[in-house]
Design an enzyme around this catalytic site. Structure first.
Site, PDB file in Angstrom:
ATOM      1  N   GLU A  59      45.572 -16.952 -12.555  1.00 17.16           N
ATOM      2  CA  GLU A  59      46.266 -15.722 -12.179  1.00 17.16           C
ATOM      3  C   GLU A  59      47.781 -15.847 -12.392  1.00 17.16           C
ATOM      4  O   GLU A  59      48.394 -16.840 -12.014  1.00 17.16           O
ATOM      5  CB  GLU A  59      45.978 -15.425 -10.713  1.00 17.16           C
ATOM      6  CG  GLU A  59      46.639 -14.171 -10.179  1.00 17.16           C
ATOM      7  CD  GLU A  59      46.388 -13.961  -8.690  1.00 17.16           C
ATOM      8  OE1 GLU A  59      46.566 -12.834  -8.215  1.00 17.16           O
ATOM      9  OE2 GLU A  59      46.011 -14.946  -8.000  1.00 17.16           O
ATOM     10  N   LYS A  88      43.570  -5.727 -10.161  1.00 18.51           N
ATOM     11  CA  LYS A  88      43.133  -6.348  -8.909  1.00 18.51           C
ATOM     12  C   LYS A  88      42.939  -5.295  -7.824  1.00 18.51           C
ATOM     13  O   LYS A  88      43.815  -4.475  -7.556  1.00 18.51           O
ATOM     14  CB  LYS A  88      44.170  -7.382  -8.478  1.00 18.51           C
ATOM     15  CG  LYS A  88      43.767  -8.258  -7.300  1.00 18.51           C
ATOM     16  CD  LYS A  88      44.803  -9.355  -7.121  1.00 18.51           C
ATOM     17  CE  LYS A  88      44.449 -10.316  -6.001  1.00 18.51           C
ATOM     18  NZ  LYS A  88      45.420 -11.426  -5.919  1.00 18.51           N
ATOM     19  N   CYS A 147      41.390 -13.447  -8.001  1.00 20.36           N
ATOM     20  CA  CYS A 147      41.740 -14.181  -6.785  1.00 20.36           C
ATOM     21  C   CYS A 147      41.165 -13.589  -5.505  1.00 20.36           C
ATOM     22  O   CYS A 147      40.000 -13.804  -5.214  1.00 20.36           O
ATOM     23  CB  CYS A 147      43.252 -14.342  -6.699  1.00 20.36           C
ATOM     24  SG  CYS A 147      43.768 -15.679  -5.579  1.00 20.36           S
TER      25      CYS A 147
END
Length: 294
Positions: free
Chosen positions: A43, A116, A153
């Site tokens: 990331e 995300k 993540c």
């Protein structure tokens, strides 16, 4: 394409972006020469994890997509004839930014993006200050080697995202990651957190009968505000199979380049043995859309 050779780059990242990009170029070239079909970086790999503090100056490093960084990675994908997955601080508009994964095809073209969805806000991880939650949804990205269920993540802690990617036909789940611990953490707590991170993703693999790929950074990155003692990223990038079996795992405290072969046809076999999707009671899951069942 059932057999996929995954290249994983687990770097220690410094503040010199040009140096980081140069090292990635060498690693991509090396993994491509060994036969990698897809190469994944962690990331926000261009530089240090800037979300340790809330600083408006950091918005200056956000870029549009396409933009300078995506153009650079597109060239690397094309020059090395590989698929490439990176994550970028996307500037979508004035005051509107995302944490965005981009998949490049062998020709350098953008195969798709994922923004995300779950945005953390914890000491040392002040991402809500920088990132707007994604609006693309949990949609796999179609590529030359299959459908990639890409998330980022904090998404990896939520079974809902993994399930929705699986229901949309993802061939594997991939999580570029930046996660670690602080020196303030008790050693036993550090171990529990790392093991929980591995376990929950292995659970996604089992529950959805899919391979899972998690790619993290490693090394220590200071908090320049001194509000915390910085983050030690715990590495441990790994690949597991559709029964949660560990196929490869990187070290906690060192850079790694790994090449791992997976066979996505194994998903069909395991789903015949463990027909979780067949036995889902979709008529009883409506309350999952509630914040909480009072």
């Amino acid at each position: 394409m059932s057999k996929i050779r995954l290249g994983i780059i687990q770097p220690e990242i410094n503040e010199n972006t040009l140096e980081n990009l140069t090292r990635y170029s060498r690693s991509i070239q090396s993994l491509a020469a060994k036969g990698a079909d897809l190469i994944v970086l962690p990331e926000l790999q261009n530089g240090p994890y800037f979300c340790q503090s809330e600083d408006v100056a950091n918005f200056d490093i956000a870029e549009p997509i396409p933009g300078p960084s995506s153009d650079y990675y597109a060239r690397l994908a094309k020059e090395n004839n590989v698929l490439l997955l990176v994550t970028l601080f996307e500037k979508r508009g004035r005051g509107l930014c995302h944490n965005t994964a981009v998949v490049f095809g062998r020709d350098g073209g953008i195969r798709g993006k994922y923004r995300k969805m779950h945005i953390p806000d914890d000491p040392g991880y002040y991402e809500k200050f920088y990132f707007t939650p994604g609006d693309i949804g949990f949609k796999p990205i179609d590529t030359e080697i299959g459908r990639l269920g890409v998330m980022i993540c904090w998404d990896q802690w939520y079974p809902e995202g993994a399930r929705l990617m699986a229901l949309a036909g993802a061939d594997l789940l991939i999580y570029p990651t930046a996660i670690g611990y602080t020196t303030d953490d008790d050693p036993d707590e550090i171990k529990r957190q790392r093991e929980a991170w591995i376990t929950v993703q292995r659970g996604h693999a089992v529950a959805n009968n899919l391979h899972v790929v998690a790619v993290n950074r490693t090394g220590y990155e200071p908090d320049h505000t001194k509000a915390t003692k910085g983050i030690h990223f715990w590495g441990s990038s790994f690949v597991c199979g559709p029964q949660g079996e560990i196929l490869a795992m990187g070290r906690e405290d060192a850079e790694e380049e790994m090449l791992v072969e997976i066979d996505t046809e194994r998903t069909d076999k395991v789903r015949h043995w463990w027909p979780f999707l067949r036995d889902r009671r979709i008529d009883k899951y409506g309350d999952l859309t509630l914040r909480y069942r009072d």
